[in-house]
Design a protein around this motif. Structure first.
Motif, PDB file in Angstrom:
ATOM      1  N   VAL A 216       0.793  -1.139   0.053  1.00 26.37           N
ATOM      2  CA  VAL A 216       0.036   0.007   0.180  1.00 26.37           C
ATOM      3  C   VAL A 216       0.844   1.202  -0.109  1.00 26.37           C
ATOM      4  O   VAL A 216       1.953   1.351   0.752  1.00 26.37           O
ATOM      5  CB  VAL A 216      -1.105   0.046   1.292  1.00 26.37           C
ATOM      6  CG1 VAL A 216      -1.703   1.531   1.337  1.00 26.37           C
ATOM      7  CG2 VAL A 216      -1.711  -1.251   1.325  1.00 26.37           C
ATOM      8  N   ALA A 217       0.559   2.285  -0.896  1.00 26.13           N
ATOM      9  CA  ALA A 217       1.418   3.454  -0.860  1.00 26.13           C
ATOM     10  C   ALA A 217       0.217   4.592  -0.465  1.00 26.13           C
ATOM     11  O   ALA A 217      -0.641   4.773  -0.643  1.00 26.13           O
ATOM     12  CB  ALA A 217       1.873   3.856  -2.237  1.00 26.13           C
ATOM     13  N   ILE A 218       0.871   5.517   0.367  1.00 23.64           N
ATOM     14  CA  ILE A 218       0.188   6.641   0.636  1.00 23.64           C
ATOM     15  C   ILE A 218       1.198   8.009   0.289  1.00 23.64           C
ATOM     16  O   ILE A 218       2.312   8.192   0.882  1.00 23.64           O
ATOM     17  CB  ILE A 218      -0.099   6.910   2.304  1.00 23.64           C
ATOM     18  CG1 ILE A 218      -1.098   5.836   2.789  1.00 23.64           C
ATOM     19  CG2 ILE A 218      -0.753   8.101   2.702  1.00 23.64           C
ATOM     20  CD1 ILE A 218      -1.088   5.803   4.228  1.00 23.64           C
ATOM     21  N   THR A 219       0.771   8.660  -0.775  1.00 19.32           N
ATOM     22  CA  THR A 219       1.710   9.486  -1.430  1.00 19.32           C
ATOM     23  C   THR A 219       1.006  10.745  -2.154  1.00 19.32           C
ATOM     24  O   THR A 219      -0.410  10.586  -2.336  1.00 19.32           O
ATOM     25  CB  THR A 219       2.557   8.962  -2.412  1.00 19.32           C
ATOM     26  OG1 THR A 219       3.505   9.882  -2.940  1.00 19.32           O
ATOM     27  CG2 THR A 219       1.682   8.277  -3.434  1.00 19.32           C
ATOM     28  N   ASN A 220       1.513  11.715  -2.274  1.00 19.70           N
ATOM     29  CA  ASN A 220       0.959  12.955  -2.809  1.00 19.70           C
ATOM     30  C   ASN A 220       0.834  12.669  -4.512  1.00 19.70           C
ATOM     31  O   ASN A 220       0.343  13.569  -5.136  1.00 19.70           O
ATOM     32  CB  ASN A 220       1.769  14.235  -2.611  1.00 19.70           C
ATOM     33  CG  ASN A 220       1.183  14.802  -1.200  1.00 19.70           C
ATOM     34  OD1 ASN A 220       0.759  14.147  -0.177  1.00 19.70           O
ATOM     35  ND2 ASN A 220       1.277  16.176  -1.052  1.00 19.70           N
ATOM     36  N   ASN A 221       1.935  12.119  -4.898  1.00 19.16           N
ATOM     37  CA  ASN A 221       2.151  11.752  -6.116  1.00 19.16           C
ATOM     38  C   ASN A 221       1.807  10.247  -6.716  1.00 19.16           C
ATOM     39  O   ASN A 221       2.451   9.346  -6.675  1.00 19.16           O
ATOM     40  CB  ASN A 221       3.737  11.910  -6.534  1.00 19.16           C
ATOM     41  CG  ASN A 221       4.052  12.193  -7.922  1.00 19.16           C
ATOM     42  OD1 ASN A 221       3.225  12.021  -8.855  1.00 19.16           O
ATOM     43  ND2 ASN A 221       5.219  12.546  -8.190  1.00 19.16           N
TER      44      ASN A 221
END
Length: 298
Positions: A216-221
């Motif tokens: 899982v990724a939590i990112t702005n991009n």
């Protein structure tokens, strides 16, 4: 996407451009920066006018529009015009060295409120639900982050631990890698990075994926390396400036995502979560009660 399937919604367009900016080519970044600096003017500009203002070719402008999810520049202009109809969201409001504290309070609150609103606009229940399902069925949950994102990783771990799930946060790359290679299929690894390009997060997430763990990724991009690597991507938002580093707006939006994940997991495991919360609360209260007399000793 908007309702027509053409590009981004007006209320998320500017936030998304900020997020993808680092992954664009230098020429496309020039166009994107003009969008961020003055979206209303770009909306009024013909492609020839924007080409002259940005010093880029018309072909570059068309490619940039397509990279942002639009069929072409006219569709991008329409979306920017719709965003311009919400003027409060397009005023930069950057903090200045000589701002009085009364203005600092207003600008910081506004930036964080916008980060929350932009994150809500991009956080779909479908994506969130898939992450919740994965965590509910996991034997173990790892969270990786560095700096301000490391604090968010710690928040993920302590929240899940409070409801009885085995969860650990790692800010040290060596420890993160050590843990990642010991994960199993069905476990969950969460990488948290505003830019999506933090090597200390990308590498353990890569190794976790190789073990068969759900990533899982939590990112702005959404176009970043970590987003391409992860099976599930949750987009946060937050515009940072010299006086608003990642420890402010982006951290707030990441914490919002984490809170939504936590509540979703707690709902799915309501009985066991309530029991775990009661047990952990009782343990802390009992410790504080016993420790209080000792603390009062001179």
């Amino acid at each position: 996407m908007d309702d027509s399937g053409n590009g981004l919604r007006a209320d998320t367009l500017v936030a998304t451009v900020r997020g993808v900016l680092p992954s664009l080519t230098p020429a496309a970044q020039t166009v994107a920066r003009l969008i961020l600096e003055d979206p209303a003017t770009v909306a009024r500009s013909t492609i020839t006018e924007l080409s002259a203002a940005s010093g880029t070719s018309e072909a570059t402008i068309v490619r940039t529009a397509r990279l942002l999810g639009f069929a072409g520049y006219p569709q991008l202009r329409l979306a920017l015009a719709a965003a311009a109809a919400q003027p409060d969201r397009l005023v930069p409001g950057d903090l200045a060295p000589d701002d009085p504290l009364s203005e600092v309070i207003h600008k910081v609150a506004r930036a964080e409120s916008e980060a929350i609103n932009d994150t809500v606009a991009q956080l779909t229940s479908e994506r969130l639900g898939l992450v919740v399902e994965a965590i509910v069925g996991a034997r173990r949950v790892d969270a990786y982050g560095v700096g301000a994102s490391g604090l968010v990783a710690e928040d993920v771990a302590q929240k899940l631990l409070r409801i009885g799930l085995s969860s650990h946060a790692f800010q040290d790359a060596h420890l993160a890698l050590t843990s990642a290679v010991l994960l199993r299929p069905g476990d969950v690894a969460i990488g948290i990075s505003t830019s999506g390009e933090t090597p200390d997060v990308i590498e353990p997430l890569t190794r976790a994926r190789e073990t068969g763990a759900t990533t899982v990724a939590i990112t702005n991009n959404p176009r970043s390396s970590i987003a391409e690597l992860a099976e599930h991507v949750l987009i946060s938002a937050g515009r940072e400036t010299e006086f608003r580093p990642g420890a402010l707006a982006s951290r707030i939006s990441q914490l919002l995502v984490v809170d939504c994940v936590f509540v979703g997991v707690a709902q799915r495991t309501f009985d066991s979560s309530q029991e775990a919360l009661a047990s952990t609360r009782h343990a802390v209260e009992e410790f504080n009660r016993r420790a209080s007399p000792a603390r009062r000793q001179p």
